[in-house]
Design an enzyme around this catalytic site. Structure first.
Site, PDB file in Angstrom:
ATOM      1  N   LYS A  53       0.838  -1.201   0.000  1.00  0.00           N
ATOM      2  CA  LYS A  53       0.000   0.000   0.000  1.00  0.00           C
ATOM      3  C   LYS A  53       0.873   1.251   0.000  1.00  0.00           C
ATOM      4  O   LYS A  53       0.595   2.211  -0.719  1.00  0.00           O
ATOM      5  CB  LYS A  53      -0.935  -0.017   1.226  1.00  0.00           C
ATOM      6  CG  LYS A  53      -2.055  -1.041   1.084  1.00  0.00           C
ATOM      7  CD  LYS A  53      -2.802  -1.324   2.376  1.00  0.00           C
ATOM      8  CE  LYS A  53      -3.803  -2.456   2.172  1.00  0.00           C
ATOM      9  NZ  LYS A  53      -4.488  -2.871   3.395  1.00  0.00           N
ATOM     10  N   GLN A  97      -4.130  -1.569   9.802  1.00  0.00           N
ATOM     11  CA  GLN A  97      -4.144  -2.873   9.147  1.00  0.00           C
ATOM     12  C   GLN A  97      -4.708  -3.949  10.088  1.00  0.00           C
ATOM     13  O   GLN A  97      -4.246  -4.109  11.207  1.00  0.00           O
ATOM     14  CB  GLN A  97      -2.712  -3.249   8.705  1.00  0.00           C
ATOM     15  CG  GLN A  97      -2.610  -4.546   7.923  1.00  0.00           C
ATOM     16  CD  GLN A  97      -3.321  -4.480   6.577  1.00  0.00           C
ATOM     17  OE1 GLN A  97      -3.235  -3.515   5.843  1.00  0.00           O
ATOM     18  NE2 GLN A  97      -4.051  -5.536   6.249  1.00  0.00           N
ATOM     19  N   ASP A 120     -10.443   3.314   4.620  1.00  0.00           N
ATOM     20  CA  ASP A 120     -10.684   1.869   4.479  1.00  0.00           C
ATOM     21  C   ASP A 120     -12.184   1.566   4.518  1.00  0.00           C
ATOM     22  O   ASP A 120     -12.615   0.474   4.163  1.00  0.00           O
ATOM     23  CB  ASP A 120      -9.982   1.110   5.620  1.00  0.00           C
ATOM     24  CG  ASP A 120      -8.992   0.072   5.109  1.00  0.00           C
ATOM     25  OD1 ASP A 120      -8.965  -0.160   3.883  1.00  0.00           O
ATOM     26  OD2 ASP A 120      -8.263  -0.497   5.934  1.00  0.00           O
TER      27      ASP A 120
END
Ligand code: NDP
Length: 296
Positions: A53, A97, A120
Site C-alpha cells: 500500500k 491494518q 478503508d
C-alpha cells in the site's frame, strides 16, 4: 472459455488516472494527499499488505506515513495514536491494518478513526450507511468497491441480475452484498450455515466468492455464462515453485473458467483493485479536506 477479467490491468489504468489527478490536485492546492498506515505486531502477510500500500502511494504521488507498533501495545496507546493522526492536517486518510492482536478490540480502534479520514471504510457508521436507502457511506470499503469497479469496467450489468455472495464478513461479504443491492441486483448472501449451497450459487448471474477456502467453488456450482469474482487469497503448497507454495483464490479457476462467462484470476484479479481503491479514497479525502465539503 470465460473472458478473463484482468484486475491487474484495470487497477493499473485506475492508478494512472489517480496519478494524473493527484498531480493536478497538488498543482492547484499545494497540498499532497497523505495516507497514514498503522501496522501492529509481526504478522508477515499484514506487513506485506502495508508495504504494498505504501509503495502504491509513492507511485501515484501520495504521501505515506508509516507507523509500526509492537504486538504488546495497549489498546489505549493505539487509540491515542489514531487520535493524534486524526488531528494532523497532512494526514487525509488513516488505515489500521487488520487483524489486530487478540487483546485489542478492533471495533473500538476503527470507531476512533474520524469518518472523514476512514479511507478503508471500516468505521461502523460507514458500514451502517451502506445499508440505508438513500445514504452513501463517507468511503466505500476498498475490496467491495474494487469488485463493483471490476464489474463496471468490464461492462457487466448489475441492475436486475441475480447476485450471490459467498461470505458475510464485515470487510468483504456483507458490504459487497449491500453495494450490489444498492445497484439494484437481487442479492443472496451465503455463509457456513447455508444449506444446499450449490443450488443457490447455480442461480447466480454474478457470483462473488469471499470465504477463504482454496478452490471451494467448483464448475458444477456455476451457471453457464455467470460472472465470477474471486476475492479469496489462499496459500497452498506447490513443490514446483521455488518458494514451495503459491496463492490461489476460492474458485477452482481452471474448471470454472470453462463454464463461466467472465472470471477474475488470483493473483491479478481483486487484489490489485483493493489497493487502487484505497488510493482513490485517500485522494477523495484530501479533495474534501481542501473543499471543506465533508458533512456527516
Ligand atoms: P472471514 O473468515 O472473515 O469470513 C469468511 C466468510 O465465509 C464467513 O462469512 C463464513 O461464514 C463464510 N464461510 C466459511 N466457510 C464457508 C463454507 N464452507 N460455505 C459457505 N460460507 C463459508 O474472511 P474475509 O471475508 O476476511 O476474507 C475472505 C477471503 O477474502 C479470504 O481468503 C481473504 O484472504 C480474502 N480477502 C482478499 C482481499 C483482497 O484484497 N483480494 C481483501 C480481504 C480479504 P460464517 O459467517 O457462517 O462463519
Amino acid at each position: 472459455m470465460a473472458h478473463i477479467i484482468d484486475g491487474a490491468a484495470i487497477a493499473a489504468a485506475i492508478r494512472e488516472e489517480i496519478r494524473l489527478e493527484v498531480a493536478r490536485f497538488k498543482a492547484d492546492h499545494g497540498v499532497t494527499p497523505g495516507l497514514a498506515t498503522v501496522l501492529i505486531g509481526d504478522n508477515p502477510a499484514s506487513a506485506t499488505y502495508v508495504r504494498n500500500k505504501r509503495k502504491a502511494c509513492e507511485e501515484v504521488g501520495l504521501a505515506s506515513f508509516g507507523y509500526e507498533l509492537p504486538a504488546t501495545i495497549t489498546q489505549d496507546a493505539v487509540i491515542a495514536l489514531v487520535n493524534e493522526l486524526a488531528a494532523r492536517p497532512e494526514v487525509h486518510g488513516i488505515l489500521v491494518q487488520l487483524p489486530l492482536p487478540a487483546h485489542i478490540d478492533d471495533q473500538a480502534v476503527l470507531a476512533a478513526i474520524p469518518l472523514d479520514k476512514d479511507v478503508d471504510g471500516f468505521h461502523p457508521s460507514n458500514i451502517g450507511r451502506l445499508g440505508l436507502k438513500g445514504r452513501t457511506p463517507a468511503f466505500a470499503p476498498c475490496t467491495p468497491k474494487g469488485c463493483i469497479e471490476l464489474l463496471d469496467r468490464s461492462g457487466i450489468a448489475i441492475a436486475g441480475r441475480r447476485a450471490v455472495v459467498l461470505g458475510r464478513s464485515a470487510i468483504v461479504g456483507l458490504p459487497v452484498a449491500l453495494m450490489l443491492l444498492a445497484r439494484d441486483a437481487t442479492v443472496t448472501v451465503c455463509h457456513s450455515k447455508t444449506t444446499d449451497l450449490p443450488a443457490v450459487t447455480r442461480e447466480a448471474d454474478i457470483l462473488i466468492a469471499a470465504i477463504g477456502k482454496a478452490h471451494f467453488v467448483t464448475a458444477d456450482m456455476v451457471k453457464p455464462g455467470c460472472t465470477v469474482i474471486d476475492v479469496g487469497i489462499n496459500r497452498i503448497s506447490d513443490p514446483t515453485r521455488k518458494s514451495g507454495s503459491r496463492l490461489v483464490g476460492d474458485v477452482d479457476f481452471d474448471a470454472v473458467s470453462q463454464v463461466a462467462g467472465a472470471i477474475t484470476p488470483v493473483p491479478g484479479g481483486v487484489g490489485p483493485m483493493t489497493i487502487a481503491m484505497l488510493m482513490q479514497n485517500t485522494l477523495l479525502a484530501a479533495q474534501r479536506a481542501v473543499a471543506h465539503s465533508f458533512t456527516l
